[in-house]
Design an enzyme around this catalytic site. Sequence first.
Site, PDB file in Angstrom:
ATOM      1  N   ASP A 116      -2.151  21.927  -3.027  1.00 16.17           N
ATOM      2  CA  ASP A 116      -1.769  23.219  -2.813  1.00 16.17           C
ATOM      3  C   ASP A 116      -1.089  23.241  -1.424  1.00 16.17           C
ATOM      4  O   ASP A 116      -0.541  22.276  -0.794  1.00 16.17           O
ATOM      5  CB  ASP A 116      -3.105  23.831  -2.450  1.00 16.17           C
ATOM      6  CG  ASP A 116      -2.938  25.362  -2.701  1.00 16.17           C
ATOM      7  OD1 ASP A 116      -3.945  26.027  -2.958  1.00 16.17           O
ATOM      8  OD2 ASP A 116      -1.958  25.917  -2.460  1.00 16.17           O
TER       9      ASP A 116
HETATM   10  C1  GLC Z   1      -1.053  29.240  -2.038  1.00 12.05           C
HETATM   11  C2  GLC Z   1      -2.166  29.117  -3.040  1.00 12.05           C
HETATM   12  C3  GLC Z   1      -1.802  28.628  -4.340  1.00 12.05           C
HETATM   13  C4  GLC Z   1      -0.466  28.839  -4.589  1.00 12.05           C
HETATM   14  C5  GLC Z   1       0.248  27.886  -3.525  1.00 12.05           C
HETATM   15  C6  GLC Z   1       2.059  28.113  -4.005  1.00 12.05           C
HETATM   16  O1  GLC Z   1      -1.524  28.820  -0.642  1.00 12.05           O
HETATM   17  O2  GLC Z   1      -3.515  28.644  -2.546  1.00 12.05           O
HETATM   18  O3  GLC Z   1      -2.832  29.299  -5.292  1.00 12.05           O
HETATM   19  O4  GLC Z   1      -0.192  28.272  -5.997  1.00 12.05           O
HETATM   20  O5  GLC Z   1       0.056  28.225  -2.290  1.00 12.05           O
HETATM   21  O6  GLC Z   1       2.297  29.206  -3.471  1.00 12.05           O
END
Ligand code: GLC
Length: 741
Positions: A263
């Site tokens: 993430d």
């Molecule tokens: C965010 C979220 C995740 C998302 C990622 C990319 O912090 O936790 O669900 O896909 O970043 O944007």
Amino acid sequence: MEQQKLKELMDSLTLQEKIGQLVQLSGDFFGEGDLSTGPQAKLGIESWVSQHAGSVLNVLGADKVTDIQKRHMEHSRIPLLFMADIVYGYKTVYPIPLAMACSWNPEMVKQCMRNTAKEAAPDGAHVTFAPMVDVVRDARWGRCLESPGEDPWLNSVFAKAMVEGFQGSEEVCEESDRMISCVKHFAGYGAVEAGREYNTVDMSAWRLTQEYLPPYKAAVDAGCDMVMTSFNTIEGIPATANQWLMEEVLRREWGFNGVIITDYAAIQELIAHGVAADDKEAALLAMNATVDIDMKTPCYANQLQPLLEEGRLSIKKIDDAVWRVLTLKNKLGLFEDPFKGIDKTLAADRKSSPEFLRQTRKMAEQSLVLLKNEKEVLPLNPEQKVALIGPYADNQDMMGLWAVYGDKSQVVTLKTAMTEYLGEKSRNLKAAPGCRIMDNVSQLGDFGGMILAGNAMDGTEEENLAQAIDLAKWADVVVFAMGEHTLQSGESGSRTELEIPDSQKRFIDALLPYTKKSVTLLFNGRPLVLTDLMKKTDAILECWFPGSEGARAIVDVLYGQVNPSGRLTMSFPYTVGQIPVYYSSFRTGRPADTSNHSGRFVSRYIDCPNQPLFSFGYGLSYHQAEYGEIFLDKEVLTPGGSIRARIEISNTTAIAGTETVQLYLHDVSASVVRPVKELKAFQRLELAPGETKTAEFEIHEEMLKFYDQKLTCKAEPGEFELFIGRNSADCKKVKFQYVQK
Ligand code: GLC
């Protein structure tokens, strides 16, 4: 590309080319001209990293993707992957996943995700960071919005449906309109302590395996090609560095050979977690957990070569990760055509197709949940004079937080939709904002300028109340259009109070003395505490954030064109103090309803029931249904055998409707405690006026299995209770025995 050719390419890569494949950067790293200042300097990476990066985060658009890919291919042999958060729609936005799940219609949800892939792929989307299938039982967590809800089995059903929708299959779609899905957040993110975003998760491996892992496994079993690590810890180790979770469970036990991406910034956050001293330690931990792509930090970019040179990391670890990324790109056919799937004729400033708008409207109609309807106040009659009042009366903010690509310009407001429906009878409709969404939006923190959206209102609170009182006096029915600000839910939307905002509560209390009948429409991204509102308003329709055609779907239900059939997939608590509250709880040694201990000394609260205000599976309709007795064709189940259960459901009214008949099991005694009920099957029965249908279910050994203390998945002999009903709290019950010899 043939495997052999791909292997030859792999073997020919320089170390920088290899490491580049394991780095994902945002769009600002792929602009034109000298990038050595700006984003590269800010992130602390050298220009070769951008030149050899493997993928791009959240950049879409046929022209933009084409331009970036074209420039990239001028100095790289390996095309970029474009990945984005296309969670519940692209230009056409569907209801939030927590709403879609309330339809209990996985086939329709699958079609919605299929449509989403058809819209996004021509704009250059290769991968979507979806489905999010985190089991969640804590409404304080803002990300309930993105999840199908509290039940492991039902979340698994929707995980499969959404993966199949995004990824398509040869039979149902062209190569070009598929997206690779990336299931998230692996694992257990929905169990953050106190519902606080990015917080700790800690539970036994037993509970994690039994109740939180199944939906991710369902996504992997459905062919999901990517997995995203979650921000939280699991047994003291952040998921992104958790070898047991990533290498042992996901890759070895589940046979997942796809790509694991972190993430956002999660590798570098291992330092903040306190398990890595610096970027180098963080990179090593993630590599050892077989994490392939570093989203938006310099750890892999700057530290993999030093780790290699110090002999602390083998080239094989790097090669294995690079091979998985190349294999994914090859599966998409990007080596033959780096611009595969992009279709500028379809893209540009395309509006949603009528077919997609019809689909999102139907999806929304089936996602709305009628929570209360006294005095038969619903459905409304076009002859009635209606005052539509509230911050959502004439507001386009109906898409929820993760609709970053949604085309808001095509979202009609409730007022517009009602006027459209009433036609020349729209003289019977008057609308006013009434009050602000919130008294103070500053606590929300901004997200792309959303903070002020929907909270604007002309005039003072007193002026707006006076106007609303006039309307209420005029009207036969007041329809309150209330709910959360978009930024009150979704990521970073954790709350400790879950009622509608004070500004709205104050306003409703002030207006009620002037209302004859009242309906409350709720726009929100999580279960709210409606205990107070239940005492004040005659009807409540849970609308969630219903998407591009939500307003029209709501009007369809308000005026009876559609009979609401939504059923909750997450419990609504009486009060925040009950949380976590969910239907599939354990009995405890002193169950409040059957313990032989005296009244006080059982598992209960002094000041609140144990049950939630609205249970899992709950929802009302305009028709009424009667559930007959359950009949079993035998009372003993043996391995390899089955029991057929059937029940008659009668529509006792003159209104056609849909019943979602739910079947639950309870393993009365086993080697570990078992939930008082577990959803195991359901059927959506469409009943004509006065019609009786029989719902039939087959019970087999697989449905009895659970993980014992040693994490062995097994069924154990003994007595089982079988429940069939309209929701988890309103069921008929019979028993059967499971014997193994
Ligand atoms: C965010 C979220 C995740 C998302 C990622 C990319 O912090 O936790 O669900 O896909 O970043 O944007």
